[in-house]
Design a protein around this motif. Structure first.
Motif, PDB file in Angstrom:
ATOM      1  N   ALA A 113       0.813  -1.216   0.000  1.00 33.26           N
ATOM      2  CA  ALA A 113       0.000   0.000   0.000  1.00 33.26           C
ATOM      3  C   ALA A 113       0.848   1.268   0.000  1.00 33.26           C
ATOM      4  N   TYR A 114       0.280   2.346  -0.546  1.00 32.60           N
ATOM      5  CA  TYR A 114       0.927   3.660  -0.544  1.00 32.60           C
ATOM      6  C   TYR A 114       0.795   4.347   0.804  1.00 32.60           C
ATOM      7  N   PRO A 151       5.472   0.536  -8.092  1.00 28.78           N
ATOM      8  CA  PRO A 151       5.878  -0.066  -6.822  1.00 28.78           C
ATOM      9  C   PRO A 151       6.798   0.853  -6.011  1.00 28.78           C
ATOM     10  N   LYS A 152       7.396   1.858  -6.651  1.00 32.31           N
ATOM     11  CA  LYS A 152       8.322   2.769  -5.954  1.00 32.31           C
ATOM     12  C   LYS A 152       7.635   3.553  -4.836  1.00 32.31           C
ATOM     13  N   ALA A 153       6.324   3.773  -4.961  1.00 29.92           N
ATOM     14  CA  ALA A 153       5.597   4.548  -3.952  1.00 29.92           C
ATOM     15  C   ALA A 153       4.998   3.686  -2.839  1.00 29.92           C
ATOM     16  N   VAL A 154       5.223   2.374  -2.876  1.00 28.16           N
ATOM     17  CA  VAL A 154       4.743   1.498  -1.793  1.00 28.16           C
ATOM     18  C   VAL A 154       5.451   1.910  -0.504  1.00 28.16           C
ATOM     19  N   ARG A 155       4.681   2.138   0.547  1.00 27.60           N
ATOM     20  CA  ARG A 155       5.255   2.544   1.835  1.00 27.60           C
ATOM     21  C   ARG A 155       4.895   1.607   2.984  1.00 27.60           C
ATOM     22  N   PHE A 156       3.942   0.678   2.738  1.00 25.94           N
ATOM     23  CA  PHE A 156       3.518  -0.232   3.799  1.00 25.94           C
ATOM     24  C   PHE A 156       3.204  -1.618   3.249  1.00 25.94           C
ATOM     25  N   LEU A 157       3.551  -2.612   4.040  1.00 29.28           N
ATOM     26  CA  LEU A 157       3.156  -3.998   3.810  1.00 29.28           C
ATOM     27  C   LEU A 157       2.138  -4.308   4.893  1.00 29.28           C
ATOM     28  N   GLU A 158       0.951  -4.730   4.490  1.00 32.44           N
ATOM     29  CA  GLU A 158      -0.118  -5.025   5.434  1.00 32.44           C
ATOM     30  C   GLU A 158      -0.597  -6.458   5.205  1.00 32.44           C
ATOM     31  N   MET A 159      -0.826  -7.176   6.293  1.00 35.51           N
ATOM     32  CA  MET A 159      -1.369  -8.532   6.207  1.00 35.51           C
ATOM     33  C   MET A 159      -2.421  -8.715   7.276  1.00 35.51           C
TER      34      MET A 159
END
Length: 162
Positions: free
Chosen positions: A44-45, A127-135
């Motif tokens: 996620a951004y 994908p360069k602006a992805v700032r969070f990994l959420e699960m």
């Protein structure tokens, strides 16, 4: 002797301060409990409602007679609205250990499960602006690793170190 694994709590959130670049990857390892209904992973951004999501990976287990479960993988992205969902059956099963690797390529994401290509998803958002990994979901997450963590010193140099 039983091997005990540390599990990371759900929901799981982790910052990705530098975004994702071509040839970078994210590794997830864990166990899908026998009674799991599924889980999802978002790149996620932002961490707010309405944030863009370049990749949503969602695995659901559907009960079908006679007491067997089908695993359905859906892939999608969100940019002000959900895009066209891609759905497919997969070999991932309840009660199974897994090792998922999301590899960023110039064209999209390659999603590998134990060195087997599970699926590919073309970039709809950078994908360069992805700032969070959420699960979140019914999963026992034991490991999360990013490709750059092996070279933390070269990727995130500290002040005063040469």
């Amino acid at each position: 002797m039983a091997i005990e694994f540390e599990t990371l709590g759900m929901p799981y959130n982790r910052a990705v301060p530098l975004g994702l670049e071509v040839d970078s990857w994210v590794l997830l390892e864990g166990l899908i409990p026998k009674q799991s209904k599924g889980f999802h992973v978002n790149f996620a951004y932002g961490q707010f409602r309405g944030a863009d999501i370049p990749l949503k990976f969602e695995l659901q287990f559907k009960r079908t007679p006679p007491a067997s479960a089908r695993s359905i993988l859906s892939l999608n992205s969100f940019a002000n609205q959900w895009g066209k969902e891609i759905r497919m059956e997969t070999h991932l099963q309840q009660g199974q250990r897994f090792k998922l690797r999301f590899i960023v390529t110039s064209r999209g994401y390659k999603i590998m499960e134990n060195s087997i290509l599970l699926s590919e998803f073309e970039h709809r958002l950078s994908p360069k602006a992805v700032r969070f990994l959420e699960m979140d979901g019914e999963i026992k997450l034991e490991k999360v690793a990013f490709s750059w963590e092996r070279n933390r010193e070269t990727r995130n140099p500290r002040f005063g170190e040469g």
